[in-house]
Design a protein around this motif. Structure first.
Motif, short mmCIF file in Angstrom:
data_model
loop_
_atom_site.label_atom_id
_atom_site.label_comp_id
_atom_site.label_asym_id
_atom_site.label_seq_id
_atom_site.Cartn_x
_atom_site.Cartn_y
_atom_site.Cartn_z
N PHE A 290 0.84 -1.19 0.00
CA PHE A 290 0.00 0.00 0.00
C PHE A 290 0.88 1.25 0.00
N GLY A 291 1.91 1.26 0.84
CA GLY A 291 2.80 2.42 0.93
C GLY A 291 3.47 2.76 -0.38
N GLN A 292 3.88 1.76 -1.15
CA GLN A 292 4.52 2.01 -2.44
C GLN A 292 3.53 2.55 -3.47
N SER A 293 2.30 2.14 -3.38
CA SER A 293 1.29 2.52 -4.36
C SER A 293 0.49 3.75 -3.96
N ALA A 294 0.59 4.17 -2.71
CA ALA A 294 -0.28 5.22 -2.17
C ALA A 294 0.12 6.62 -2.61
#
Length: 149
Positions: free
Chosen positions: A129-133
């Motif tokens: 999620f952090g990479q895509s957020a």
């Protein structure tokens, strides 16, 4: 190589449980925003595009916060709009369901249908999620391209 293949397969576990609920959330301020997801093109002109947005790691790897299913257009790209989103961090995940079976298909552990994530243009393992957020604190348009293995 087998480890990489397994990691990539884990990234697509959402496909079998890519539940497309239309849940809603209220905000304290009442201010909401519109997110427009632009898909620039398609290599395959059939099936449906399943687009989900996540607002946490849990909704990134499980049931989407909000989602839409749209037909793949006969030509050009596509736009999918999500309205009424409270300010926050979001991530987009999508797959093109080529055969209409509502799940990601695999050849062994490799996905055989196109997929994409916000902020991800090349996979080196399952995205988080952090990479895509990204932050949504105004109306925003983002581009997400489909990839194939």
């Amino acid at each position: 190589m087998k480890t990489l293949v397994n990691l990539i397969a884990v990234a697509f576990f959402f496909a079998s449980s890519f539940a497309f609920g239309q849940t809603t959330s209220s905000t304290v301020t009442g201010k909401t925003y519109t997110l427009t997801v632009v898909i620039p093109g398609f290599d395959h002109r059939n099936g449906n595009l399943r687009v989900g947005i996540a607002n946490s790691e849990q909704t990134f790897s499980g049931e989407s916060f909000k989602s839409q299913v749209v037909a793949v257009p006969a030509s050009g790209g596509a736009k999918v709009t999500f309205e009424g989103l409270p300010a926050g961090r979001y991530a987009v995940r999508m797959m093109q369901d080529l055969n209409g079976n509502n799940q990601m298909d695999y050849n062994g552990s490799m996905p055989t249908e196109p997929f994409g994530f916000s902020n991800i243009t090349m996979l080196m393992g399952p995205p988080s999620f952090g990479q895509s957020a990204f932050d949504l604190n105004e109306n925003k348009t983002i581009e997400v391209s489909l990839m194939e293995m």
